[in-house]
Design an enzyme around this catalytic site. Structure first.
Site, PDB file in Angstrom:
ATOM      1  N   ASP A  39       7.034  -3.403   6.230  1.00  0.00           N
ATOM      2  CA  ASP A  39       6.186  -2.540   5.411  1.00  0.00           C
ATOM      3  C   ASP A  39       5.321  -1.668   6.321  1.00  0.00           C
ATOM      4  OD1 ASP A  39       5.060  -1.471   3.153  1.00  0.00           O
ATOM      5  OD2 ASP A  39       3.667  -3.125   2.802  1.00  0.00           O
ATOM      6  N   ASN A  87      12.084  -0.038  -5.161  1.00  0.00           N
ATOM      7  CA  ASN A  87      12.086   1.200  -4.357  1.00  0.00           C
ATOM      8  C   ASN A  87      12.977   2.246  -5.016  1.00  0.00           C
ATOM      9  OD1 ASN A  87      12.248  -0.366  -1.036  1.00  0.00           O
ATOM     10  ND2 ASN A  87      10.479   0.168  -2.290  1.00  0.00           N
TER      11      ASN A  87
END
Ligand code: FPP
Length: 290
Positions: A39, A87
């Site tokens: 991330d 996503n």
């Protein structure tokens, strides 16, 4: 508790800094499976006033470095959360397309390196929902590394843990239907595990970069007893040395699997042994549990 056979290592290729950290690790207690939530690519780019895609490109370089360090120390399984099912739905189309293109490029470029490092590539997630051209490249890369006997690198792509559990449930129901019904099926934890996407042991260590304290729908079933390591470093800044620091931190933990620590266990047993009746035993028990 299942112990994994460690893969053969290639320590000569570690950097000097990595070698120093590695030399301090207990080689008998390396984790067998590390899973990583990568991330911070976007923040890495934002901080430099660069477009997000530059962060993703740097993120791919980090993937390369971390995979090589993990393979060199003989890790058996590495699983990377590359692309979540969310996503896919929540990011701008252009970014999703860029990530798909990056993945195709990564696969084409990396297969020779993966082969050199004896790494076998595999995937978890709803691969069939990815664009055809990506699926073809994924199949090619998997087949091109299928004979490697070292680390298993699993990319989680279009992956969501809840979806995985739903898919496992469907697969169990199908199995039951095709085999004469549920009476012939032992419904237990092993059965559920065996219907999840991957054929790998549960992770021992879950790493998340960029400081968020979330598991983000990643391997929810499999991380039941994983140790969690969070670093503030953004993914593009994460290096092989950080992976080794995370392993050192993991080795400082006492894994309990719902039991007691070995020291409190001894204390617990000796205090129960001294108690002459149930009342004393209960008081001793409460004292240890405090
Ligand atoms: C998080 O950054 C990361 C991802 C969206 C997935 C990770 C993808 C890569 C490292 C590149 C592709 C990987 C492979 C294997 C080809 P973010 O954009 O969520 O960062 P932010 O939270 O700072 O915005």
């Amino acid at each position: 508790m299942k112990h994994l056979q460690q893969n053969s290592s290639n320590l000569d290729e570690l950097s000097a800094k990595e070698r120093v950290i590695y030399s301090r690790l207990d080689k008998e207690r390396l984790p067998g499976h590390i899973a990583i939530i990568m991330d911070g690519n976007g923040r890495w780019a934002n901080r430099r006033h660069l477009p997000r895609f530059v962060g993703h490109r740097r993120g791919v370089q980090t993937v390369r470095g971390v995979v090589e360090t993990a393979a060199r120390i003989g890790l058996s399984y590495l699983t990377l959360y590359a692309f979540s099912a969310e996503n896919w739905k929540r990011r701008p189309k252009a970014e999703v397309e860029f990530l798909m293109q990056l993945l195709r490029q990564y696969l084409r470029q990396e297969v020779p390196r993966l082969n050199r490092n004896n790494v076998r590539l595999t995937y978890i997630g709803r691969i069939r929902e990815l664009p055809e051209s990506v699926q073809e490249r994924l199949k090619w890369a998997e087949e091109s590394t299928a004979d490697n006997t070292g680390m298993v690198l699993t990319l989680a792509l279009n992956y969501g843990a809840r979806t995985e559990i739903v898919d496992a449930l469907r697969s169990i129901i199908d199995t039951a239907r095709n085999n004469g019904g549920f009476e012939h099926l032992d419904i237990d934890e092993d059965l559920v595990s065996s219907h999840l996407y991957g054929r790998m042991p549960d992770p021992d260590l879950l790493i998340r970069t960029s400081g968020e304290l979330r598991v983000s729908n990643f391997l929810l079933w499999q991380i039941a007893y994983a140790e969690i390591y969070i670093t503030d470093k953004l993914w593009p800044d994460f290096e092989g040395t950080d992976l080794l620091h995370a392993i050192a931190d993991y080795q400082g933990r006492e894994r309990r699997y719902g039991g007691l620590t070995s020291s409190s266990n001894e204390q617990h047993e000796s205090s129960l042994g001294n108690a002459s009746d149930d009342g004393e035993a209960a008081i001793a028990f409460l004292a240890v549990r405090k």
